[in-house]
Enzyme design. Sequence first.
Site, PDB file in Angstrom:
ATOM      1  N   ASN A 287       0.828  -1.204   0.000  1.00 45.62           N
ATOM      2  CA  ASN A 287       0.000   0.000   0.000  1.00 45.62           C
ATOM      3  C   ASN A 287       0.866   1.260   0.000  1.00 45.62           C
ATOM      4  OD1 ASN A 287      -0.045  -1.147   2.883  1.00 45.62           O
ATOM      5  ND2 ASN A 287      -0.942   0.858   3.304  1.00 45.62           N
ATOM      6  N   ASP A 288       0.764   2.141   0.971  1.00 47.89           N
ATOM      7  CA  ASP A 288       1.304   3.496   0.871  1.00 47.89           C
ATOM      8  C   ASP A 288       2.788   3.544   0.486  1.00 47.89           C
ATOM      9  OD1 ASP A 288      -1.105   3.628   2.166  1.00 47.89           O
ATOM     10  OD2 ASP A 288      -0.459   4.991   3.728  1.00 47.89           O
TER      11      ASP A 288
ATOM     12  N   GLN B 296       4.635   0.438   2.205  1.00 47.55           N
ATOM     13  CA  GLN B 296       3.980  -0.469   3.131  1.00 47.55           C
ATOM     14  C   GLN B 296       3.864  -1.850   2.501  1.00 47.55           C
ATOM     15  OE1 GLN B 296       1.832   0.716   6.432  1.00 47.55           O
ATOM     16  NE2 GLN B 296       3.966   1.254   6.227  1.00 47.55           N
TER      17      GLN B 296
ATOM     18  N   TYR C  13       4.014   1.669  10.312  1.00 47.87           N
ATOM     19  CA  TYR C  13       3.057   2.372   9.474  1.00 47.87           C
ATOM     20  C   TYR C  13       3.754   3.465   8.651  1.00 47.87           C
ATOM     21  CZ  TYR C  13      -1.274   0.158  11.115  1.00 47.87           C
ATOM     22  OH  TYR C  13      -2.295  -0.721  11.363  1.00 47.87           O
ATOM     23  N   SER C  14       2.965   4.295   8.011  1.00 46.71           N
ATOM     24  CA  SER C  14       3.497   5.195   6.998  1.00 46.71           C
ATOM     25  C   SER C  14       4.363   6.307   7.583  1.00 46.71           C
ATOM     26  CB  SER C  14       2.349   5.811   6.191  1.00 46.71           C
ATOM     27  OG  SER C  14       1.751   4.840   5.385  1.00 46.71           O
TER      28      SER C  14
ATOM     29  N   ARG D   3      -1.026  10.180  12.803  1.00 46.57           N
ATOM     30  CA  ARG D   3      -0.052   9.357  12.077  1.00 46.57           C
ATOM     31  C   ARG D   3       0.454  10.038  10.803  1.00 46.57           C
ATOM     32  NH1 ARG D   3      -4.828   6.400  12.107  1.00 46.57           N
ATOM     33  NH2 ARG D   3      -6.055   6.394  10.165  1.00 46.57           N
ATOM     34  N   ASP D   4       1.427   9.380  10.185  1.00 43.88           N
ATOM     35  CA  ASP D   4       1.958   9.700   8.856  1.00 43.88           C
ATOM     36  C   ASP D   4       2.781  10.995   8.850  1.00 43.88           C
ATOM     37  OD1 ASP D   4       0.304   7.545   8.263  1.00 43.88           O
ATOM     38  OD2 ASP D   4      -1.299   8.809   7.462  1.00 43.88           O
TER      39      ASP D   4
ATOM     40  N   GLU E  28      -5.551  11.672   6.568  1.00 44.10           N
ATOM     41  CA  GLU E  28      -4.362  10.827   6.517  1.00 44.10           C
ATOM     42  C   GLU E  28      -3.326  11.416   5.567  1.00 44.10           C
ATOM     43  OE1 GLU E  28      -5.198   6.365   7.605  1.00 44.10           O
ATOM     44  OE2 GLU E  28      -5.925   6.779   5.580  1.00 44.10           O
TER      45      GLU E  28
END
Length: 487
Positions: free
Chosen positions: A46-47, A63, A106-107, A176-177, A230
């Site tokens: 994904n990302d 990801q 995570y991202s 996040r991110d 996000e």
Amino acid sequence: MFKKYNKVLKEDYEKWYAEHESDREETAKDPMRLKFHLMPKTGWLNDPNGLCQFHGTYHIYYQYTPFEPTGELKLWGHYTTKDFISYIDEGPVLFPDSEFDAHGVYSGSAFVKGDTIHYFYTGNIKCFDRDDYDYINSGRGSNTIHVASKDGYHFSEKDLLMTTDDYPEDMSCHVRDPKIIRRGDDYYMVQGARDIDSHGLILMFHSKDLSHWEYFDRIVPKEPFGYMWECPDLFELDGQMMLITCPQGVEPKGIDYQNVHQCTAVKMDYDFENKSYEICDNSEFQQLDRGFDFYAPQTFEDEKGRRILIGWMGIPDADYTNPTVEHGWQHALTIPRELHIKDGRIIQRPIKEMEQMRKGELICTFSEQGRMESNLKLYEAEVRFRHCADMVLTLKEGVTLSYDSGLLTLDLGDFGEGRTTRCAALDELKDLRIFADTTSLEIFVNGGEEVFTTRVYSSQGKLSIDGDCSGTMKIYCLRPLEIGERE
């Protein structure tokens, strides 16, 4: 084997990788595999994360769930390239192996300073000691983590910068991110957030040294716009500051915001010294992509000064599917796109290097009386209209792009696996640039003012145009990416 809420060490991955050689061999035979997009050998992608160029080499992290196509546990995978044509699959580089990221790396993003790449990402933690946790306002930890590298391959020890307790008290557990922007001698980190009232926003933090961070400000829309923002990206483009983010929970409005989650861009004028900003009305948020499969893009500036964007050719929580799951893999990254500003909006164009993938050229002229047709499955097409009142362009068998009464409509027919139609309103249709891979389409409209990105599962090639229109079409066959492995 690969358990979602246990730590995963590099040694675990290497052992499991050796055990799954037959799975990789079977997945490689899948005719739905893409030819000029980055995708996982097996599993889930994904990302895009940590995008940067360092000493001439582009680093593309992402990801990654290596052994299952449903995204159960997140690592960071890693590709490198010098030319966007030949790539090296470097394998996973960041694992959920600590107390503060055990449930997912995570991202995050990369920031190059001197001879060091600094990486910032969200370490995910979920608690399971109580049944009443909702994982929105309770039971979840979002940790901001820093690692550094002198080469993009080897990383320092993980440094925990912030936990949920360090974010403003009115935030939910969803922060996040992280992405960094520099102003003078100061560094600012933007993070996507959801407050306790389920309003999406951006949190901003400040640092002098990239190691010590304190809360600085927040960016909120004039009116509520989704429950969570996000993947924020704050950057300057052609002299204008822009904010890209992915709002979740925005209601559909006519032909706009038709996907379950959105990806938007908006102009910003942020005064870092006085901590003030102006943000456009919600009606002025630009949809970055009109297709079914585009989310979590990230931009970076390369050594040529280009602002390059790569997105995830997928989207979370969609009600449509990808039959590639049956073959052990899912999703891909978009082709890289160079960004510019035109009339206050971001335009996206495939990077120049994509032209090196062309092999052979066919030039066709079409008019009100004459039509053209080709059976290519894998191609790039450039269409320039001298006149277009209406038209129907067949992209693959059963898949059309039509223009009528100012509305451009992508219709996947019976080949969308749940995907149907998406539209964009145009004053006029001037040109198209289309990239058709085995199971994807990326369509750039009017010089990149609008873009449609989608997966599609028509196995028969067909490219034809009909309607009250005239112009020329250049069609190129495309060679596949060259992807090797680090020895």
